[in-house]
Design an enzyme around this catalytic site. Structure first.
Site, short mmCIF file in Angstrom:
data_model
loop_
_atom_site.label_atom_id
_atom_site.label_comp_id
_atom_site.label_asym_id
_atom_site.label_seq_id
_atom_site.Cartn_x
_atom_site.Cartn_y
_atom_site.Cartn_z
N THR A 153 0.85 -1.19 0.00
CA THR A 153 0.00 0.00 0.00
C THR A 153 0.88 1.24 0.00
OG1 THR A 153 -0.14 0.34 2.40
CG2 THR A 153 -1.60 -1.33 1.44
N CYS A 154 0.25 2.40 0.14
CA CYS A 154 1.03 3.64 0.12
C CYS A 154 1.98 3.74 1.31
CB CYS A 154 0.10 4.84 0.09
SG CYS A 154 -1.02 4.96 1.51
N ASN A 155 1.68 3.06 2.38
CA ASN A 155 2.50 3.20 3.58
C ASN A 155 3.15 1.92 4.06
OD1 ASN A 155 2.80 5.85 4.51
ND2 ASN A 155 0.68 5.93 5.19
N GLU A 171 -8.40 3.71 9.67
CA GLU A 171 -8.69 4.14 8.29
C GLU A 171 -9.43 3.04 7.54
OE1 GLU A 171 -7.15 3.04 5.37
OE2 GLU A 171 -5.42 1.91 6.04
N GLN A 214 -7.71 -3.26 0.66
CA GLN A 214 -6.35 -3.57 0.21
C GLN A 214 -5.95 -4.99 0.61
OE1 GLN A 214 -4.63 -0.22 2.22
NE2 GLN A 214 -4.66 1.09 0.41
#
Length: 442
Positions: A47-49, A112, A118
């Site tokens: 994922t983005c993080n 979140e 995801q």
């Protein structure tokens, strides 16, 4: 064999390391198939993080070494760099971590609401690629169930937030009002769509979608009721923009310092806020030095993330308790799964012994009436059933139950593998034909 997780996230590694380890969605099928050649089961969450590798392989230390080598070969990072920035979870810690991730407790923005989707997509990719076996399939399904329960029971996401929404809120504070100028959204994937949904709630004056594929840009713009523009128009749009939100999967920055510098020369706006949601980064690092440009990226949201966690502390504590409850359920499933084959083999052995001894005893007592014979039969059934019941309970409740089941198999030579010679090593015994042990209490 054990469940082992190797990963990096926003707490363990800076963005320049995370972006090198990130695996684009289109590359994930090949990546998990490549990893599957080394491990029994696997899936990858990128994922983005975070980028995390979930594997069923060896023991914690040997499995982690194997996964580090694989990560290093894909990313070009050295073993020392991966060791420095990554974390490892094994045994029950791996299961708990998977559950916390799905519940949003390990996210930068606690609770979140994007992580569940995801995780679901990561599992789906592995399942389609044929790399998801019974252990990780059960782990993933249990993690998703835990994530849903955490949100439903604790109201953890009563006021939903995501990295995207928090980043855009931070940008809007810098702009004072989103209606002050054009907003340019670069990208056409899920993140771009999420960004547009959030932006439209703030009613900005003008929003334009730009993507290298004009068809995809037009399709996304139509869904959200905004305009689309060709990629070639990006410099002109930047000169007219107050904010640009970039969320592509491009391998190199799409917003370079030179491009932004030229845009600022032609702009009358006091500043341009660049929201970088790309992985790897979409905004070149040198862009921070361009006059009038403010960059808001994932690593600049620390204060906002801490504030949200503080506001949700009561829900976080309740969700952590729920995770422990789900962890115990998984442990019980694992122990049942690990012990049940040995119990079944022992039951078969005891029944054969019981029947043979009962027949031998009855043959020596020819004067027994049919009712007496039935009493003897019922007595032997009760004796073996009680013994098996007590043994089953003991094996399932004892933290060392899995290992005890292996020893029981070897001592009584219940399975074909259990008939191996005692000096065949630690892998001999029931593990050769039954599921390998995972000590979830370690």
């Amino acid at each position: 064999m054990q469940i082992v997780i190797l990963g990096v996230n926003h707490e363990s590694a800076p963005v320049e390391i995370r972006e090198r380890l990130a695996i684009p969605e289109k590359e994930l099928p090949d990546a998990v198939r490549e990893l599957h050649a080394l491990v029994a089961e696997c899936y990858v969450l990128s994922t983005c993080n975070r980028t995390e590798v979930y594997a069923f392989c060896g023991h914690e230390s040997t499995g982690a070494d194997l996964l580090r080598r694989w990560m290093g070969a894909r990313s070009g990072l050295t073993a020392a760099e991966i060791l420095q920035y990554s974390y490892v979870h094994g045994h029950s810690s791996a299961v708990r971590h998977a559950f916390r991730v799905a519940a949003g407790l390990d996210s930068m923005i606690v609770g979140e609401d994007q992580i569940l989707g995801q995780v679901r997509r990561a599992l789906g990719t592995a399942r389609t690629a044929g790399t998801l076996g019974p252990i990780l399939d059960r782990l993933g399904s249990s993690a998703l169930a835990c994530g849903k329960r955490a949100r439903n029971v604790t109201a953890l996401n009563q006021c939903p937030a995501s990295v995207v929404s928090v980043a855009l809120d931070a940008a809007s504070r810098e702009l004072q009002a989103l209606a002050g100028g054009r907003t340019v959204v670069i990208g056409s994937g899920r993140t771009a769509s999420l960004a547009l949904s959030h932006l439209m709630r703030s009613a900005p004056a003008r929003v334009t979608v730009v993507n290298r594929s004009p068809e995809r840009a037009a399709a996304l713009a139509l869904v959200h009721g905004v305009e689309a523009a060709p990629w070639q128009a990006l410099p002109e749009l930047l000169a007219d923009a107050a904010m640009v939100v970039s969320c592509t999967a491009a391998p190199r920055p799409v917003l370079t310092a030179e491009l932004l510098r030229e845009a600022r020369k032609a702009s009358f706006a006091p500043r341009l806020v660049c929201v970088d949601l790309g992985v790897p980064r979409d905004v070149e690092a040198q862009a921070r030095g361009v006059s009038g440009v403010l960059v808001v990226d994932l690593d600049s949201l620390g204060t906002d993330a801490l504030e949200i966690r503080s506001q949700r502390q009561q829900q976080v504590e309740a969700a952590e308790e729920l995770v422990l409850d789900e962890l115990e359920r998984f442990i019980s499933w694992w122990r049942d799964r690990d012990v049940a084959p040995v119990i079944a083999l022992l039951h078969e052995r005891l029944q054969r012994i019981r029947s043979a001894e009962l027949e031998r005893a009855i043959s020596r007592l020819p004067d027994l009436s049919p009712s007496d014979r039935e009493v003897m039969r019922a007595m032997t059934v009760r004796m073996t059933s009680r013994l098996l019941h007590e043994l089953t309970i003991a094996l399932k409740r004892d933290p060392e139950g899995s290992n005890m089941a292996v020893m029981l198999d070897r001592m009584l030579r219940l399975s074909k593998a259990g008939q191996a010679a005692p000096d065949d090593g630690p892998s001999a015994g029931v593990h050769a034909t039954l599921p390998n042990s995972l000590d979830l209490t370690a």
